[in-house]
Design a protein around this motif. Structure first.
Motif, PDB file in Angstrom:
ATOM      1  N   PRO A  26      -6.607   1.951  -2.565  1.00 43.84           N
ATOM      2  CA  PRO A  26      -5.061   1.817  -3.622  1.00 43.84           C
ATOM      3  C   PRO A  26      -6.189   2.801  -4.718  1.00 43.84           C
ATOM      4  N   PHE A  27      -6.042   3.944  -4.296  1.00 43.91           N
ATOM      5  CA  PHE A  27      -5.647   5.015  -5.648  1.00 43.91           C
ATOM      6  C   PHE A  27      -5.503   6.409  -4.834  1.00 43.91           C
ATOM      7  N   ALA A  28      -4.875   7.095  -5.900  1.00 43.45           N
ATOM      8  CA  ALA A  28      -4.139   7.942  -6.340  1.00 43.45           C
ATOM      9  C   ALA A  28      -4.993   9.064  -5.221  1.00 43.45           C
ATOM     10  N   LEU A  29      -3.844   9.651  -4.317  1.00 38.84           N
ATOM     11  CA  LEU A  29      -4.217  10.970  -3.300  1.00 38.84           C
ATOM     12  C   LEU A  29      -4.210  12.634  -3.931  1.00 38.84           C
ATOM     13  N   PRO A  30      -5.322  12.791  -4.284  1.00 35.19           N
ATOM     14  CA  PRO A  30      -5.638  13.873  -4.722  1.00 35.19           C
ATOM     15  C   PRO A  30      -5.554  14.770  -3.985  1.00 35.19           C
ATOM     16  N   LEU A  31      -4.117  16.050  -4.375  1.00 32.18           N
ATOM     17  CA  LEU A  31      -3.672  16.898  -3.113  1.00 32.18           C
ATOM     18  C   LEU A  31      -5.555  18.491  -2.369  1.00 32.18           C
ATOM     19  N   ASP A  32      -5.687  17.853  -3.625  1.00 34.12           N
ATOM     20  CA  ASP A  32      -6.428  19.368  -3.280  1.00 34.12           C
ATOM     21  C   ASP A  32      -7.010  19.053  -2.159  1.00 34.12           C
ATOM     22  N   VAL A  50      -2.935   3.778   4.405  1.00 34.97           N
ATOM     23  CA  VAL A  50      -1.446   3.483   3.066  1.00 34.97           C
ATOM     24  C   VAL A  50      -2.007   3.852   1.916  1.00 34.97           C
ATOM     25  N   PHE A  51      -1.187   4.617   1.185  1.00 36.40           N
ATOM     26  CA  PHE A  51      -1.842   5.344  -0.306  1.00 36.40           C
ATOM     27  C   PHE A  51      -0.776   4.279  -0.995  1.00 36.40           C
ATOM     28  N   PRO A  52      -0.446   3.969  -2.644  1.00 34.54           N
ATOM     29  CA  PRO A  52       0.159   2.636  -3.426  1.00 34.54           C
ATOM     30  C   PRO A  52       1.652   4.008  -3.111  1.00 34.54           C
ATOM     31  N   ALA A  96      -0.013   9.498   7.635  1.00 36.55           N
ATOM     32  CA  ALA A  96       0.266   9.031   5.924  1.00 36.55           C
ATOM     33  C   ALA A  96       1.426   8.830   5.341  1.00 36.55           C
ATOM     34  N   GLY A  97       0.978   7.107   4.318  1.00 37.87           N
ATOM     35  CA  GLY A  97       2.001   6.933   4.335  1.00 37.87           C
ATOM     36  C   GLY A  97       1.773   6.900   2.249  1.00 37.87           C
ATOM     37  N   VAL A  98       2.786   7.867   1.355  1.00 36.42           N
ATOM     38  CA  VAL A  98       2.537   8.474   0.320  1.00 36.42           C
ATOM     39  C   VAL A  98       3.542   7.991  -0.811  1.00 36.42           C
ATOM     40  N   GLY A  99       3.022   7.629  -2.548  1.00 36.90           N
ATOM     41  CA  GLY A  99       4.594   7.574  -2.835  1.00 36.90           C
ATOM     42  C   GLY A  99       4.949   9.257  -3.287  1.00 36.90           C
ATOM     43  N   LEU A 215      -0.876  -4.596   1.793  1.00 41.27           N
ATOM     44  CA  LEU A 215      -0.978  -4.283   0.302  1.00 41.27           C
ATOM     45  C   LEU A 215      -1.766  -2.912   0.136  1.00 41.27           C
ATOM     46  N   SER A 216      -1.029  -1.927  -0.912  1.00 36.65           N
ATOM     47  CA  SER A 216      -2.073  -1.345  -1.130  1.00 36.65           C
ATOM     48  C   SER A 216      -1.413  -0.847  -2.682  1.00 36.65           C
ATOM     49  N   ASP A 217      -2.211  -1.333  -3.621  1.00 33.48           N
ATOM     50  CA  ASP A 217      -2.008  -1.528  -4.997  1.00 33.48           C
ATOM     51  C   ASP A 217      -2.983  -0.623  -5.497  1.00 33.48           C
ATOM     52  N   MET A 218      -2.761   0.018  -6.479  1.00 34.05           N
ATOM     53  CA  MET A 218      -3.294   0.871  -7.312  1.00 34.05           C
ATOM     54  C   MET A 218      -2.939   0.585  -8.753  1.00 34.05           C
ATOM     55  N   HIS A 219      -3.134   0.641 -10.153  1.00 28.34           N
ATOM     56  CA  HIS A 219      -3.037   0.641 -11.480  1.00 28.34           C
ATOM     57  C   HIS A 219      -3.153   1.318 -12.072  1.00 28.34           C
ATOM     58  N   GLY A 220      -2.949   2.279 -13.585  1.00 25.65           N
ATOM     59  CA  GLY A 220      -3.914   3.136 -14.399  1.00 25.65           C
ATOM     60  C   GLY A 220      -3.419   2.139 -15.635  1.00 25.65           C
ATOM     61  N   GLU A 221      -4.212   1.847 -16.863  1.00 27.01           N
ATOM     62  CA  GLU A 221      -4.654   1.580 -17.421  1.00 27.01           C
ATOM     63  C   GLU A 221      -4.528   2.558 -18.515  1.00 27.01           C
ATOM     64  N   PRO A 222      -4.264   2.148 -20.116  1.00 28.59           N
ATOM     65  CA  PRO A 222      -3.149   2.263 -20.949  1.00 28.59           C
ATOM     66  C   PRO A 222      -3.576   3.728 -21.274  1.00 28.59           C
TER      67      PRO A 222
END
Length: 324
Positions: A26-32, A50-52, A96-99, A215-222
């Motif tokens: 449940p976190f972003a996938l860094p391309l590098d 499974v990424f979010p 890999a599943g990516v959004g 379920l792969s759920d990532m959320h970002g803060e303000p």
């Protein structure tokens, strides 16, 4: 991939002859670092990572972006980001599943999710309820696809999972695994009520339809810092069989056996459905279609607000008989 994933007791990646082992990350996938991430997954015996939702965008918010800003983030299916993911999948053997934000051939922008398979095959779902930004186009299909592991998959992104009938359609089309990427932060700081509801609802969908759900759920803060996400895997009885454990150990892994889905009690009851009892509710008339369009442009709020006032008056009339 977190370090503990590499210490899994499974020694080799899943193959067509074995069960599929899935990891929800449940976190972003860094391309590098995508190749390193999937290489660690391969060493842990993972066949599908499974990424979010919108994982290739990091924690960037899209709800307030203008059309021109969305266009700078959107890529076609043969764009650079998916190309890097595809190369990493080929190098590691881990699907890999990516959004991402996808730019369609007609210029429309979609909130899309793509499962990249070894061998170069890509399976895409365009989010049907793309309510994050008015410039996003909603998809129009609920598809399933077969995999080398004997698992039939379906993808529902974010709010696509909020309506139970979408998961039911996937099950009726033969899905034994529902991939449910999510992005919990939707423009407000208080997201916990909605996210908690969804975390409870998804295993229910799995149990109602006799399939696994990831379920792969990532959320970002303000302030655009990534918070701890939610990862869980539910089995065809609706039991949660794997969860993440916060920032220290956020991922969840489990083996997916499609035969458990096919033999589940829920799947047996699906064959006993009587569609004639509710066939009149399936077809949308013109008024229902207009209501659905209004929902897409102005989705329901978490708060119920008064839409106006109606003056109401009451009169109490008593009748007293007067004797002569």
């Amino acid at each position: 991939m977190p370090r503990s994933a590499a210490s899994s007791s499974v020694a080799s990646p899943a193959s067509p002859a074995s069960s599929l082992r899935v990891a929800a990350l449940p976190f972003a996938l860094p391309l590098d670092g995508v190749t390193d991430q999937l290489a660690q997954a391969a060493r842990a015996g993972i066949g599908l990572a499974v990424f979010p939702e919108m994982s290739l965008l990091g924690t960037k918010r899209v709800d307030r972006l203008r059309r021109a800003e969305l266009e700078t983030l959107a890529e076609p299916m043969d764009g650079r980001s998916l190309g890097i993911v595809t190369d990493a999948v080929e190098a590691t053997g881990v699907a890999a599943g990516v959004g991402l934000l996808e730019r369609g051939p007609d210029g429309a922008i979609y909130n899309s999710y793509v499962v990249c398979m070894p061998g170069g095959t890509k399976h895409r779902h365009r989010k049907v309820y793309a309510t994050e930004n008015p410039h996003l186009q909603g998809g129009a299909r609920l598809d399933v696809f077969d995999t080398p592991w004997g698992v039939t998959m379906s993808i529902l992104i974010g709010a696509d999972n909020y309506l139970p009938e979408n998961a039911r359609v996937a099950a009726l089309k033969g899905a034994t695994l529902l991939v449910a990427p999510h992005r919990g932060y939707a423009g407000g700081s208080d997201v916990s009520p909605q996210r908690d509801w969804f975390v409870r609802a998804l295993p229910t969908h799995a149990g109602d339809n006799g399939m696994f759900a990831v379920l792969s759920d990532m959320h970002g803060e303000p302030n655009d810092r990534g918070g701890s996400g939610v990862a869980l895997i539910a089995d065809p009885s609706g039991a949660v069989i794997a969860t993440g454990a916060g920032m220290q150990d956020p991922f969840a892994t489990a083996a997916i056996d499609p035969e458990l889905a096919r033999r589940s009690l829920a799947r047996q009851w699906l064959s006993a459905r009587r569609p004639e009892l509710y066939s009149s509710l399936i077809a949308l008339d013109a008024r229902d279609a207009a209501g659905a369009q209004r929902w897409m442009t102005s989705p329901p709020s978490r708060e119920v607000q008064a839409r106006g006032s109606v003056a109401v008056s009451f009169a109490v009339v008593g009748r007293r008989r007067v004797s002569g």
